[in-house]
Design a protein around this motif. Structure first.
Motif, PDB file in Angstrom:
ATOM      1  N   THR A 491       0.796  -1.241   0.000  1.00 54.33           N
ATOM      2  CA  THR A 491       0.000   0.000   0.000  1.00 54.33           C
ATOM      3  C   THR A 491       0.825   1.286   0.000  1.00 54.33           C
ATOM      4  O   THR A 491       0.314   2.343  -0.337  1.00 54.33           O
ATOM      5  CB  THR A 491      -0.909   0.036   1.246  1.00 54.33           C
ATOM      6  OG1 THR A 491      -0.087   0.078   2.412  1.00 54.33           O
ATOM      7  CG2 THR A 491      -1.813  -1.186   1.294  1.00 54.33           C
ATOM      8  N   ARG A 492       2.098   1.220   0.428  1.00 50.84           N
ATOM      9  CA  ARG A 492       2.949   2.405   0.622  1.00 50.84           C
ATOM     10  C   ARG A 492       2.327   3.372   1.635  1.00 50.84           C
ATOM     11  O   ARG A 492       2.458   4.576   1.538  1.00 50.84           O
ATOM     12  CB  ARG A 492       3.214   3.143  -0.693  1.00 50.84           C
ATOM     13  CG  ARG A 492       4.322   2.555  -1.541  1.00 50.84           C
ATOM     14  CD  ARG A 492       4.632   3.444  -2.724  1.00 50.84           C
ATOM     15  NE  ARG A 492       5.213   4.720  -2.323  1.00 50.84           N
ATOM     16  CZ  ARG A 492       5.352   5.772  -3.134  1.00 50.84           C
ATOM     17  NH1 ARG A 492       4.913   5.700  -4.395  1.00 50.84           N
ATOM     18  NH2 ARG A 492       5.909   6.877  -2.696  1.00 50.84           N
ATOM     19  N   LYS A 493       1.649   2.788   2.632  1.00 51.67           N
ATOM     20  CA  LYS A 493       1.076   3.600   3.708  1.00 51.67           C
ATOM     21  C   LYS A 493       1.781   3.245   5.017  1.00 51.67           C
ATOM     22  O   LYS A 493       2.212   2.106   5.219  1.00 51.67           O
ATOM     23  CB  LYS A 493      -0.423   3.377   3.819  1.00 51.67           C
ATOM     24  CG  LYS A 493      -1.167   3.770   2.538  1.00 51.67           C
ATOM     25  CD  LYS A 493      -2.660   3.741   2.722  1.00 51.67           C
ATOM     26  CE  LYS A 493      -3.370   4.003   1.384  1.00 51.67           C
ATOM     27  NZ  LYS A 493      -2.985   5.324   0.819  1.00 51.67           N
ATOM     28  N   LYS A 494       1.895   4.218   5.920  1.00 51.06           N
ATOM     29  CA  LYS A 494       2.661   4.055   7.161  1.00 51.06           C
ATOM     30  C   LYS A 494       1.789   3.438   8.253  1.00 51.06           C
ATOM     31  O   LYS A 494       0.810   4.046   8.691  1.00 51.06           O
ATOM     32  CB  LYS A 494       3.192   5.409   7.628  1.00 51.06           C
ATOM     33  CG  LYS A 494       4.089   6.098   6.599  1.00 51.06           C
ATOM     34  CD  LYS A 494       4.487   7.495   7.063  1.00 51.06           C
ATOM     35  CE  LYS A 494       5.314   8.203   6.002  1.00 51.06           C
ATOM     36  NZ  LYS A 494       5.697   9.584   6.402  1.00 51.06           N
ATOM     37  N   PRO A 495       2.122   2.239   8.725  1.00 43.67           N
ATOM     38  CA  PRO A 495       1.278   1.557   9.721  1.00 43.67           C
ATOM     39  C   PRO A 495       1.174   2.279  11.051  1.00 43.67           C
ATOM     40  O   PRO A 495       0.164   2.151  11.746  1.00 43.67           O
ATOM     41  CB  PRO A 495       1.986   0.200   9.899  1.00 43.67           C
ATOM     42  CG  PRO A 495       2.794   0.023   8.661  1.00 43.67           C
ATOM     43  CD  PRO A 495       3.237   1.399   8.272  1.00 43.67           C
ATOM     44  N   ASN A 496       2.200   3.034  11.428  1.00 42.28           N
ATOM     45  CA  ASN A 496       2.190   3.615  12.775  1.00 42.28           C
ATOM     46  C   ASN A 496       1.407   4.917  12.889  1.00 42.28           C
ATOM     47  O   ASN A 496       1.193   5.420  13.990  1.00 42.28           O
ATOM     48  CB  ASN A 496       3.628   3.828  13.275  1.00 42.28           C
ATOM     49  CG  ASN A 496       4.456   4.647  12.306  1.00 42.28           C
ATOM     50  OD1 ASN A 496       4.055   4.849  11.164  1.00 42.28           O
ATOM     51  ND2 ASN A 496       5.601   5.106  12.754  1.00 42.28           N
ATOM     52  N   ILE A 527       2.167  -0.718  -8.354  1.00 46.75           N
ATOM     53  CA  ILE A 527       2.370  -2.169  -8.465  1.00 46.75           C
ATOM     54  C   ILE A 527       1.208  -2.862  -9.174  1.00 46.75           C
ATOM     55  O   ILE A 527       1.376  -3.958  -9.702  1.00 46.75           O
ATOM     56  CB  ILE A 527       2.624  -2.805  -7.080  1.00 46.75           C
ATOM     57  CG1 ILE A 527       1.396  -2.658  -6.176  1.00 46.75           C
ATOM     58  CG2 ILE A 527       3.838  -2.210  -6.416  1.00 46.75           C
ATOM     59  CD1 ILE A 527       1.543  -3.403  -4.861  1.00 46.75           C
ATOM     60  N   LEU A 528       0.028  -2.228  -9.197  1.00 52.14           N
ATOM     61  CA  LEU A 528      -1.070  -2.807  -9.970  1.00 52.14           C
ATOM     62  C   LEU A 528      -0.737  -2.803 -11.459  1.00 52.14           C
ATOM     63  O   LEU A 528      -1.165  -3.682 -12.205  1.00 52.14           O
ATOM     64  CB  LEU A 528      -2.360  -2.028  -9.723  1.00 52.14           C
ATOM     65  CG  LEU A 528      -2.968  -2.170  -8.318  1.00 52.14           C
ATOM     66  CD1 LEU A 528      -4.186  -1.266  -8.179  1.00 52.14           C
ATOM     67  CD2 LEU A 528      -3.340  -3.626  -8.041  1.00 52.14           C
TER      68      LEU A 528
END
Length: 556
Positions: A491-496, A527-528
């Motif tokens: 996702t290139r999203k930050k989990p924290n 990446i899709l």
């Protein structure tokens, strides 16, 4: 104008009487007044009042020594002679002077025409018959006219040479050496007529007028004959002093380093690594080598850091290294830390950052790792712009991290649980090969134990919820964190710091969209476009399995 006046003859004559005269004075003065007196004012504004001066009846010696303390306007109180006409600026009993503020001066003069001497007062309000006269030593007067001659101004009472204090009270003149607060002698005080001397105590040298200025003498390894003069000895001391002090400082530093080495269980580590002679000679690194490698921890050498410490880049034995300097280590964890160092020193995997050694000569041990030059996975994923790592690189990196964790869990000499798997602890070299790093929170687990209860450590967003709630650490805790990294790669999203519109975490939102068949709403568009054969769907499914709530439902 400010003038100094001296008080003299009458006073000196009175105080030449036996000491019983003073003790018979009315009982009304404070400690600065006559012996046995109490309740006398000792100051007015910023001016101290000592006997023979005083304000209240019975607190001063006699006429002319009575004072008045009064306020004019809203300012601080001011001191005046007698009834309050002439302002007093300063009183010095020791020097027998009073400095006053007067607008005019009239002196004693001789009238030649009438052949008589006329006595006139000077400074309005000054008692005409004394006890004050103009102080010749502290005032400068210019006299113009004929028949100018000096005037005898009486006598004043002073302490004998070598003594100081108030000469107008019994016992007021005391040895200077009896009052260290007055002369600030921190050595041996010797009283002389008119002065005093101050020397360092035997066996010490230095400045006796400075607190702590006298230091112990050190024996110099030189034989000095009895015939050599004192000047030669002083010259030798001056030349050898800096060398001696430098040797003493080095000795203290070495002693402190040995102390830290012992506290950090360096002997235990030596025993543990002595079993493996291949690593025994290189694992323990001296602080001197570390300081040389980092230019004495030059801040320009800092390449990373966080809440637990900083990382310096250095060169050690012609090899570029990363030196981790932690901020805090709890003393009770030192034993565990040393065991972990011993275990990690034997870890050898291409996807695990190699621990090269440690330094135990500081309060907090320093760790030395191989230097990985291309930053962290976190930095590569979360750059500005639409294009980041390619899908092939992300897929390969995820497999390399999985291999590293598998090795730590099952192939090392003793199972090691990382406890803080996250993208910022995955380093990349120039070829973008993954290297799992930062084992500061890691734990080795004996083979016969399936789980250990520990103090929870990890990073919010990557932390296994079951481990968080129970404190029970297993290999599946690392698996959960690895699953979060997979979601981050997708996702290139930050989990924290991610939060969905309904307040959910990145993992919970990701799994909800996966179940609903809406991955396209959260997966990185880059990446899709690059994927082949529905690889994204397979990796997403694996991420969901790794982040199952129950550890036993997660894969190895």
């Amino acid at each position: 104008m400010g003038f100094f006046v001296a008080f003299g003859a009458a006073v000196a004559t009175l105080l030449m009487l036996p000491s019983s005269f003073a003790s018979a004075a009315p009982a009304a003065a404070a400690a600065t007044g006559p012996a046995g007196s109490i309740n006398c004012t000792t100051g007015c504004g910023s001016i101290s009042i000592q006997y023979p001066f005083g304000i209240e009846p019975g607190c001063y010696h006699g006429p002319g020594f009575n004072l008045t303390c009064a306020s004019r306007g809203h300012g601080p109180p001011e001191l005046f002679l007698g009834d309050g006409t002439v302002q007093v600026l300063e009183i010095s009993v020791e020097h027998s002077t009073v400095r006053i503020n007067s607008t005019s001066v009239q002196l004693l003069y001789h009238d030649n025409n009438s052949s008589r001497t006329t006595s006139r007062t000077w400074g309005v309000g000054i008692p005409e018959r004394g006890p004050y006269f103009l102080s010749e030593s502290t005032n400068i007067l210019e006299a113009i006219g004929c028949n100018i001659q000096g005037v005898q101004d009486g006598y004043s009472c002073r302490c004998s040479k070598g003594y100081e204090g108030n000469p107008y009270v019994p016992g007021g003149c005391q040895d200077e050496c009896e009052h260290p607060e007055a002369h600030s002698c921190y050595g041996i005080c010797q009283n002389f007529p008119g002065s005093f001397g101050c020397l360092c105590h035997d066996g010490t040298y230095g400045d006796p007028f400075t607190k702590g200025g006298c230091n112990k003498k050190f024996v110099i390894g030189l034989s000095v004959g009895l015939g050599v003069g004192g000047s030669t000895s002083l010259l030798l001391l001056a030349l050898g002093g800096p060398f001696i002090m430098r040797k003493i400082k080095l000795r203290k530093v070495k002693k402190m380093r040995r102390k830290f080495f012992k506290e950090n269980h360096g002997l235990l580590l030596q025993q543990l690594i002595s079993r493996n002679t291949d690593i025994g000679h290189r694992m323990i690194i001296t602080l001197r080598d570390i300081e040389k490698a980092t230019d004495n921890f030059d801040r320009a050498r800092i390449v990373g850091g966080g809440g637990h410490g900083v990382v310096f880049k250095g060169i050690l034995d012609l090899q570029v290294v990363a030196i981790k300097k932690s901020k805090i280590v709890v003393q009770r964890e030192i034993n565990e830390f040393i065991n972990e160092v011993a275990v990690l020193s034997q870890v050898n995997h291409r996807n695990v950052v190699k621990l090269l050694g440690c330094c135990l000569e500081t309060k907090v041990p320093l760790l030395v790792y191989e230097f990985i030059s291309n930053g962290t996975l976190y930095n590569h994923l979360h750059i500005e712009g639409p294009v980041s790592l390619s899908w092939d690189d992300r897929l390969r990196i995820s497999m390399e991290v999985a291999k590293a964790l598998s090795y730590l869990h099952s192939s090392a000499s003793m199972p090691i649980f990382h406890r803080d798997v996250k993208s910022s602890n995955i380093l990349l070299n120039d070829a973008l090969t993954a290297k799992v790093s930062d084992f500061g929170a890691s734990r080795y687990i004996p083979m016969d134990q399936t789980g250990v209860v520990t103090a929870v450590q990890g990073t919010f967003g990557y932390l296994d919820p079951m481990y968080y709630y129970t404190g029970r650490l297993t290999d599946k805790s690392d698996v959960f964190s690895f699953g979060v990294v997979l979601v981050e790669l997708l996702t290139r999203k930050k989990p924290n710091d991610y939060q969905s519109v309904d307040g959910g975490s990145l993992v919970s939102h990701f799994i909800s969209l996966l179940i609903e068949g809406k991955l396209v709403d959260i997966v990185d568009p880059q990446i899709l476009e690059e994927e082949e054969d529905k690889e994204v769907q397979e990796v997403a499914t694996l991420a969901a399995l790794c982040t199952k709530l129950k550890g036993e439902d997660r894969p190895t």
